[in-house]
Design a protein around this motif. Sequence first.
Motif, PDB file in Angstrom:
ATOM      1  N   MET A  49       0.858  -1.190   0.000  1.00  0.00           N
ATOM      2  CA  MET A  49       0.000   0.000   0.000  1.00  0.00           C
ATOM      3  C   MET A  49       0.891   1.236   0.000  1.00  0.00           C
ATOM      4  SD  MET A  49      -3.012  -0.665   2.726  1.00  0.00           S
ATOM      5  CE  MET A  49      -4.012  -2.144   2.657  1.00  0.00           C
ATOM      6  N   GLY A  50       0.308   2.390  -0.225  1.00  0.00           N
ATOM      7  CA  GLY A  50       1.065   3.631  -0.235  1.00  0.00           C
ATOM      8  C   GLY A  50       1.698   3.931   1.117  1.00  0.00           C
ATOM      9  N   ALA A  53       0.071   4.640   4.689  1.00  0.00           N
ATOM     10  CA  ALA A  53      -0.298   3.589   5.644  1.00  0.00           C
ATOM     11  C   ALA A  53       0.917   3.073   6.426  1.00  0.00           C
ATOM     12  CB  ALA A  53      -0.979   2.435   4.899  1.00  0.00           C
ATOM     13  N   ALA A  87      -3.621  -9.629  12.501  1.00  0.00           N
ATOM     14  CA  ALA A  87      -5.053  -9.298  12.537  1.00  0.00           C
ATOM     15  C   ALA A  87      -5.277  -7.810  12.278  1.00  0.00           C
ATOM     16  CB  ALA A  87      -5.655  -9.691  13.877  1.00  0.00           C
ATOM     17  N   ASP A  88      -4.417  -6.966  12.823  1.00  0.00           N
ATOM     18  CA  ASP A  88      -4.550  -5.531  12.602  1.00  0.00           C
ATOM     19  C   ASP A  88      -3.185  -4.867  12.784  1.00  0.00           C
ATOM     20  OD1 ASP A  88      -4.156  -5.524  15.337  1.00  0.00           O
ATOM     21  OD2 ASP A  88      -6.282  -5.272  15.786  1.00  0.00           O
ATOM     22  N   ILE A  89      -3.179  -3.556  12.668  1.00  0.00           N
ATOM     23  CA  ILE A  89      -1.897  -2.864  12.702  1.00  0.00           C
ATOM     24  C   ILE A  89      -1.247  -2.962  14.086  1.00  0.00           C
ATOM     25  CG2 ILE A  89      -2.633  -0.508  13.291  1.00  0.00           C
ATOM     26  CD1 ILE A  89      -0.735  -0.035  10.529  1.00  0.00           C
ATOM     27  N   PRO A 110       1.693  -2.171   5.137  1.00  0.00           N
ATOM     28  CA  PRO A 110       0.561  -3.050   4.815  1.00  0.00           C
ATOM     29  C   PRO A 110       0.612  -3.466   3.344  1.00  0.00           C
ATOM     30  CG  PRO A 110      -0.168  -1.113   6.030  1.00  0.00           C
ATOM     31  CD  PRO A 110       1.256  -0.888   5.688  1.00  0.00           C
ATOM     32  N   ARG A 112      -1.025  -4.597  -0.150  1.00  0.00           N
ATOM     33  CA  ARG A 112      -2.247  -4.384  -0.904  1.00  0.00           C
ATOM     34  C   ARG A 112      -2.661  -5.644  -1.644  1.00  0.00           C
ATOM     35  NH1 ARG A 112      -4.421  -0.031  -4.847  1.00  0.00           N
ATOM     36  NH2 ARG A 112      -5.074  -1.445  -6.470  1.00  0.00           N
ATOM     37  N   SER A 120      -5.366 -10.809   2.109  1.00  0.00           N
ATOM     38  CA  SER A 120      -6.760 -10.614   2.475  1.00  0.00           C
ATOM     39  C   SER A 120      -7.685 -10.664   1.264  1.00  0.00           C
ATOM     40  CB  SER A 120      -6.930  -9.283   3.193  1.00  0.00           C
ATOM     41  OG  SER A 120      -6.504  -8.240   2.364  1.00  0.00           O
ATOM     42  N   TYR A 121      -7.170 -10.445   0.091  1.00  0.00           N
ATOM     43  CA  TYR A 121      -8.044 -10.532  -1.081  1.00  0.00           C
ATOM     44  C   TYR A 121      -7.196 -10.711  -2.324  1.00  0.00           C
ATOM     45  CZ  TYR A 121      -7.141  -6.308  -3.716  1.00  0.00           C
ATOM     46  OH  TYR A 121      -6.581  -5.383  -4.514  1.00  0.00           O
TER      47      TYR A 121
END
Lengths: 123, 408
Positions: A49-50, A53, A87-89, A110, A112, A120-121
């Motif tokens: 990601m950019g 983040a 799970a999260d940051i 993170p 992308r 995640s996708y």
Amino acid sequence: MLYAILIYAEEGVFERLEPECQEEALEKHQAIQAEYGAKGGLGAVARLMGTAAALTVRQQGGSPVVLDGPFAETKEQLLGLYILDCADIEEAIAAAKKFPLETAAYEIRPIRWSNHPGASYDE
Amino acid sequence: MIGAQLAAARPRVVAALSRSFRSLDLAEDGFQEASLRALDRWPQQGTPRDPTAWLIRTGRNLTIDRLRKYGRETELPGDLAQWRASDDEARLAEAIDRGEMRDDVLRLLFLCCHDELPPQDQLALALKVVAGFSVDEIARAFLVRPKAMEQRITRAKKKAAATLKGLETPSRTERLERLQAVSTMVYLLFNEGYAARGGDRHLRLEVAEEAVRLARLLVELFPGQPEQLGLLALCLLHHSRRQARLDDQEHLIPLDQQDRFSWDRAMIDEGRILIEKALRKGSPGPFQIQAAIAALHCAAETTEETDWLQIDLLYRALEEMQPSPVVSLNRAVVVSKVEGPQAALRLLDPLAGPLDHYLYYHSTRGALLADLAHESEAATAYRRALELGPSRPERSYLESRLRELEDR
């Protein structure tokens, strides 16, 4: 022998390219992934990601601090990387703090998109 | 490729040039000329290591040359009269002070949101100067005749130019005030692109995308400011639904009927991480709370799975932080999901006065009354909404709801 290939570019330029140009670039990536995938030589591929983040964990005065933004010093060089499923940051920060902070800083970026099953996708 | 690089560099280059020459027109022209030279040189000489620094230096040199040629050297500020940049790019890149650049870009954006300018003129000016939209494009996006838009932008530029005179480094408080004003403008710009008010759909999407880029620029320049992280997250989370919001006939599709598979997952993921990052700072603000609400909507796989209780809590916090009838109206919608339409209608009653001219007040009220099978009251509310200038997609939505009521 494994090799890491790192990708550098000015942020926000790729997104502004004509869709055909983007498509052309992505096709080259897909070709490399297909070539090395077929012979079992493809490791993790990730698009980050950019830097908006990004966070950086480093040692300051003997204790870990979390700084905003990407790692921006020029005298240090990239030594290696990990890809962790968190799970999260908060978990990512906690993980970064477990690394040896005396000898390095740890930039959290993170992801992308990745070819890895934990992503995640899929694009 | 070069076109994309030039567009990405534009806000910083125009900001630096407008400081050098104390003029928006000279800055825009300087960027234009430097861009032409880049298109000519870069393909042969290769892209410079720091395109932004190259464009600033070239833009300065070309503008100084042009002013000298036309004997307008008097227009050069003192420090520039002797100025001749060295060709050493690395040195120049270093000379472009990060803090100075940050204040330059902030000043450029801030002068667009001059408080004597009507909101739409502020946005038009920002699109023209910062984003480099043509007058024609802006006119089409805002459904205004090009001639009229040209006049408005010229007027706005004159007003805004006054801000360029005050070039001293802003104090900490001033900087934060500017940042706040600019953030509000960026969000207005995003909404302008997001609101389906007719006009060229493709262009409006570009307006929204430009707002996302500006929100990103603010995060780059002011890393770690929680509200700016919140603003970027909020824009991304709304923008993730851009493909699902309108059907082929440009009819508005309500959130609960949107195809969630067509939401942009990558954008939602980024928005979620940004809001997590912002909330760690422990200094919540309106943008962060709205982004957190949007993130909860995006996290639900179906409308039924939406965490309405949590959203209600966030709206309560927002109501306290930024009390406004519109926020209360939004909360009433959430309450209808948690406690039912009757409870929501009770919350709407005190808003009847302040929101009498607000389309969404009446359309919301109509929907709640329809849920309670008060058909004639619901129809009255929808008709009132139709009188308040709905956009084409909104009109067709309201009319179809009205037909449903009549068919009952």
